[in-house]
Design a protein around this motif. Sequence first.
Motif, PDB file in Angstrom:
ATOM      1  N   MET A 205       8.708   4.001  -1.387  1.00 20.32           N
ATOM      2  CA  MET A 205       9.031   2.917  -0.323  1.00 20.32           C
ATOM      3  C   MET A 205      10.078   2.130   0.073  1.00 20.32           C
ATOM      4  O   MET A 205      10.681   1.557   1.603  1.00 20.32           O
ATOM      5  CB  MET A 205       7.850   1.440  -0.989  1.00 20.32           C
ATOM      6  N   TRP A 206      11.156   2.569  -0.970  1.00 23.74           N
ATOM      7  CA  TRP A 206      12.835   2.320  -1.279  1.00 23.74           C
ATOM      8  C   TRP A 206      13.326   3.055   0.063  1.00 23.74           C
ATOM      9  O   TRP A 206      14.235   2.633   1.095  1.00 23.74           O
ATOM     10  CB  TRP A 206      13.862   2.620  -2.291  1.00 23.74           C
ATOM     11  N   VAL A 207      13.178   4.312   0.490  1.00 27.01           N
ATOM     12  CA  VAL A 207      13.176   5.735   1.368  1.00 27.01           C
ATOM     13  C   VAL A 207      12.273   5.310   3.130  1.00 27.01           C
ATOM     14  O   VAL A 207      13.370   4.804   3.711  1.00 27.01           O
ATOM     15  CB  VAL A 207      12.582   7.224   0.670  1.00 27.01           C
ATOM     16  N   LEU A 208      12.068   4.567   2.889  1.00 25.60           N
ATOM     17  CA  LEU A 208      11.105   4.345   4.306  1.00 25.60           C
ATOM     18  C   LEU A 208      11.439   3.365   4.580  1.00 25.60           C
ATOM     19  O   LEU A 208      10.892   2.367   5.816  1.00 25.60           O
ATOM     20  CB  LEU A 208       9.278   4.071   4.386  1.00 25.60           C
ATOM     21  N   ARG A 209      12.321   2.193   4.021  1.00 26.91           N
ATOM     22  CA  ARG A 209      12.967   0.582   4.114  1.00 26.91           C
ATOM     23  C   ARG A 209      11.463  -0.385   4.114  1.00 26.91           C
ATOM     24  O   ARG A 209      11.820  -1.260   5.081  1.00 26.91           O
ATOM     25  CB  ARG A 209      14.000   0.641   5.229  1.00 26.91           C
ATOM     26  N   LEU A 210      10.882   0.235   2.785  1.00 28.68           N
ATOM     27  CA  LEU A 210       9.734  -0.971   3.395  1.00 28.68           C
ATOM     28  C   LEU A 210       9.870  -2.222   2.584  1.00 28.68           C
ATOM     29  O   LEU A 210       8.482  -2.750   1.955  1.00 28.68           O
ATOM     30  CB  LEU A 210       8.322  -0.392   3.044  1.00 28.68           C
ATOM     31  N   GLY A 211      11.000  -2.310   1.980  1.00 27.13           N
ATOM     32  CA  GLY A 211      11.033  -3.985   1.348  1.00 27.13           C
ATOM     33  C   GLY A 211      10.393  -5.502   1.570  1.00 27.13           C
ATOM     34  O   GLY A 211       9.831  -5.652   0.644  1.00 27.13           O
ATOM     35  N   ALA A 212      10.159  -5.541   3.219  1.00 30.37           N
ATOM     36  CA  ALA A 212       9.400  -6.736   3.517  1.00 30.37           C
ATOM     37  C   ALA A 212       7.805  -6.467   3.162  1.00 30.37           C
ATOM     38  O   ALA A 212       7.331  -7.313   3.919  1.00 30.37           O
ATOM     39  CB  ALA A 212      10.386  -6.978   5.330  1.00 30.37           C
ATOM     40  N   VAL A 213       7.349  -5.661   2.932  1.00 27.27           N
ATOM     41  CA  VAL A 213       6.208  -5.075   2.547  1.00 27.27           C
ATOM     42  C   VAL A 213       5.590  -6.580   1.864  1.00 27.27           C
ATOM     43  O   VAL A 213       4.073  -6.653   1.865  1.00 27.27           O
ATOM     44  CB  VAL A 213       5.237  -3.938   2.365  1.00 27.27           C
ATOM     45  N   SER A 214       6.273  -6.588   0.581  1.00 26.42           N
ATOM     46  CA  SER A 214       5.396  -7.895  -0.058  1.00 26.42           C
ATOM     47  C   SER A 214       5.111  -8.586   0.612  1.00 26.42           C
ATOM     48  O   SER A 214       4.856  -9.855  -0.058  1.00 26.42           O
ATOM     49  CB  SER A 214       7.233  -7.831  -1.121  1.00 26.42           C
ATOM     50  N   THR A 215       5.793  -9.702   1.883  1.00 27.49           N
ATOM     51  CA  THR A 215       5.578 -10.657   2.716  1.00 27.49           C
ATOM     52  C   THR A 215       4.399  -9.932   2.920  1.00 27.49           C
ATOM     53  O   THR A 215       2.933 -11.230   3.550  1.00 27.49           O
ATOM     54  CB  THR A 215       5.529 -11.047   3.920  1.00 27.49           C
ATOM     55  N   LEU A 216       3.005  -9.545   2.723  1.00 32.80           N
ATOM     56  CA  LEU A 216       1.435  -9.145   3.038  1.00 32.80           C
ATOM     57  C   LEU A 216       0.975  -9.777   1.786  1.00 32.80           C
ATOM     58  O   LEU A 216       0.111 -10.217   1.916  1.00 32.80           O
ATOM     59  CB  LEU A 216       1.527  -7.674   2.504  1.00 32.80           C
ATOM     60  N   LEU A 217       1.452 -10.532   0.947  1.00 31.84           N
ATOM     61  CA  LEU A 217       1.328 -11.015  -0.388  1.00 31.84           C
ATOM     62  C   LEU A 217       1.600 -12.803  -0.440  1.00 31.84           C
ATOM     63  O   LEU A 217       2.235 -12.286  -0.572  1.00 31.84           O
ATOM     64  CB  LEU A 217       1.021 -10.261  -1.592  1.00 31.84           C
ATOM     65  N   SER A 218       0.795 -13.186   0.172  1.00 28.68           N
ATOM     66  CA  SER A 218       1.363 -14.461   0.859  1.00 28.68           C
ATOM     67  C   SER A 218       0.404 -15.826  -0.797  1.00 28.68           C
ATOM     68  O   SER A 218       0.626 -14.812  -1.753  1.00 28.68           O
ATOM     69  CB  SER A 218      -0.187 -15.293   1.324  1.00 28.68           C
ATOM     70  N   GLU A 219       1.501 -16.184  -0.366  1.00 31.34           N
ATOM     71  CA  GLU A 219       1.798 -17.086  -1.983  1.00 31.34           C
ATOM     72  C   GLU A 219       0.422 -17.661  -2.645  1.00 31.34           C
ATOM     73  O   GLU A 219       0.634 -17.152  -3.415  1.00 31.34           O
ATOM     74  CB  GLU A 219       2.368 -18.925  -1.860  1.00 31.34           C
ATOM     75  N   PRO A 220      -0.714 -18.006  -1.211  1.00 32.36           N
ATOM     76  CA  PRO A 220      -1.942 -18.848  -2.488  1.00 32.36           C
ATOM     77  C   PRO A 220      -2.422 -17.147  -2.940  1.00 32.36           C
ATOM     78  O   PRO A 220      -3.607 -17.425  -4.106  1.00 32.36           O
ATOM     79  CB  PRO A 220      -2.662 -18.861  -0.501  1.00 32.36           C
ATOM     80  N   LEU A 221      -2.408 -15.985  -1.896  1.00 36.96           N
ATOM     81  CA  LEU A 221      -3.609 -14.909  -2.491  1.00 36.96           C
ATOM     82  C   LEU A 221      -2.213 -14.564  -4.471  1.00 36.96           C
ATOM     83  O   LEU A 221      -3.377 -14.231  -5.374  1.00 36.96           O
ATOM     84  CB  LEU A 221      -2.794 -13.470  -1.553  1.00 36.96           C
TER      85      LEU A 221
END
Length: 690
Positions: A205-221
């Motif tokens: 994920m670091w190589v692919l620069r996917l740091g923002a993927v964590s936004t898929l997990l919303s606060e309510p989730l």
Amino acid sequence: MGNGKQTEAEREKLNPSEWLQTPSSQQFNVIRRVYHQDVLNKDADYQMPEKPLGQRAKKAVQSCGFGDCLLNSVPVVKWLPAYNIKRDLVGDLVAGATTAVMHIPQGMAYALLAEVPPIIGLYMAFFPVLLYVVFGTSPHVSMGTFAVACLMAGKVVSEHATHQIVYPLNGTDIAEATLQAGPQFSAVQVLSIVTLAVGLMQVLMWVLRLGAVSTLLSEPLVSGFTTAASLHVLASQVKDLFGIRLPKLGSNYKVVLTVIEVFKNISNLNWAAFVISFLACLIISLNNEVLKPWVSKRSRVPVPIELLAIVVGTLVSKYCDLKATYGISLVGTIPTGLPVPEVPPLQLLPEVALDAFTITMVTYTISMSMSLIFAAKEKYEVDPNQELLALGASNVFGAFFSCAPMCASLSRSYIQYQAGGKTGLTSVVSSALILCVLLWVGPFFELLPRCVLASIITVSLKGMFMQVLDLAKFWRLSKLDAVVWLATFLTTVLIDIDIGLGAGLLASVGALFVRSQKPYTCLLGRVLDTDLYLDIKRYRAAEEIPGVKIFHYCGGLNFASKNLFRATLFRKIGYLKEVEEDNLTKSESYEWDSTVGRRINCVIVDATALSYVDAPGIKSLVSAQKELLSSHITVLLAGANGPVLEMIERYNSLESEQLQLETFPTVHDAVVYFKMLEAKKEPTIVVSAR
């Protein structure tokens, strides 16, 4: 340009606070021509931005030389040479010692959640933490064991391990104690391959620069998931709290089945273990709720109540012989020294990949959330992509030393911050003290009752249990967010952790889809003699212009929302009207009003809040335009941004059925232009866009 009652020179002499407090009677009149969008583009020299792939690649290479890449990928090279001994050393030493004291009981306790010997928790406080100091960008988070991460890893261990070795036979080599002949794998081996898989995924994920993927997990989730996971953690500790034996349960419905089995076996309750658990929970809770707030006002170092609990528990067990007298389960043999590195069983990698992905997402999201909290307090930046490298490298390294996937601990991180930790040296100090425990102190805790560790785990879950109060907050803010929380929580509690996370993701995506199907729409009216156009249902001073309907649409116009856009537009302007029943009530059905052309001469679609449009969305505009033209209604579209206009232009260049509309930069331009046409009695078709 015109000048008002207050000149620009006089206004510039005021400071911002005085400028904002000038009387509302101060007016500034701006006189300009009525713009078509095409004319404005010409006058303002509009150009579509061009970024060829080769140019972007060249710029990226030039801006990131070897030195820059090294500094960005290894943050320790930046902060260590600039370390201020006078300012930071004392705080780092105190915080490091305090965190190490927390690591010992929590590490030993949480290792039991991962179905491995307690010593593994101490390995996690040493090996991966050292790598995080080198690659991590958050100096305030305490990495190592975390209840939810260990529980999720323990689930995989229980599924794939051939047998569970809770107490190694000797302390020289854990690998020898867990090896079996044939394709059978011990708990420690399964745990190590899970950690390796998590680390490799994070590095990828670091190589692919996917740091923002964590936004898929919303606060309510995240809130619902961690709250439910805490109940799984509690259920896993009930047997030790009560000193009873429970049969091995399946992976699904574990919480429910555990409750049933506890009631079935309550007659076999070990009263000595229950009393010890009750006293330990009571004392630790009183310390956390009463003594800790009092001490925090007078000292940065909190009372190490968890460490005191395991020391006292060990001494009581030793001198009262609890195992022989009352049959209380003990921790067992704890080896001294460092483990021999062992390559994880790579043949298990495909089987644990899916579970490892779930753990990857959860641990990264929780760690990033904690890092961002402290970054906001201390005014520094945390690089999401660099955190992926830090976590990935730490987990890959830890996998060769039998470690579980590491994660930031909420409780330890807050204590480390409050104790005065300033830099990554805090973790170095903590790891050095843990090393002393691994080399010499470990065997002292062999007689520690397991019910004491279970008590420490149970009390530490209070913060996650209290997250159930978030449901009321989400319900008040958004019913959809509350539904996501409930769906995640109930599925995780009643079925299983990974299924609950999947259900939460589906619920979050569903909530996004529902919101996209209910965009904000309204009719606009003009406010007095201004160029302001506001929602007529919310602003009583906003009055509709006779014969003109201004339809405001907020959101994206795409294949999923095109039908909703068309139907809502026609309902708002009165082309579709509700069917009345018995001349009193209205039904949910609509009928076409063919007389709409007698009441409306112009429809302006305000696109200032139109974020995106695709080809099906443009087709819906073409369809709506034709429908309104058939009733002799002029069509106007107001305030479209550059990308929307460019998309319309590309669409017209490819499709035979084009969207032929005049465009305007503001709603007011379109209104004035239409009034000019009405005055000249020249019918036309206009679309205004920004």
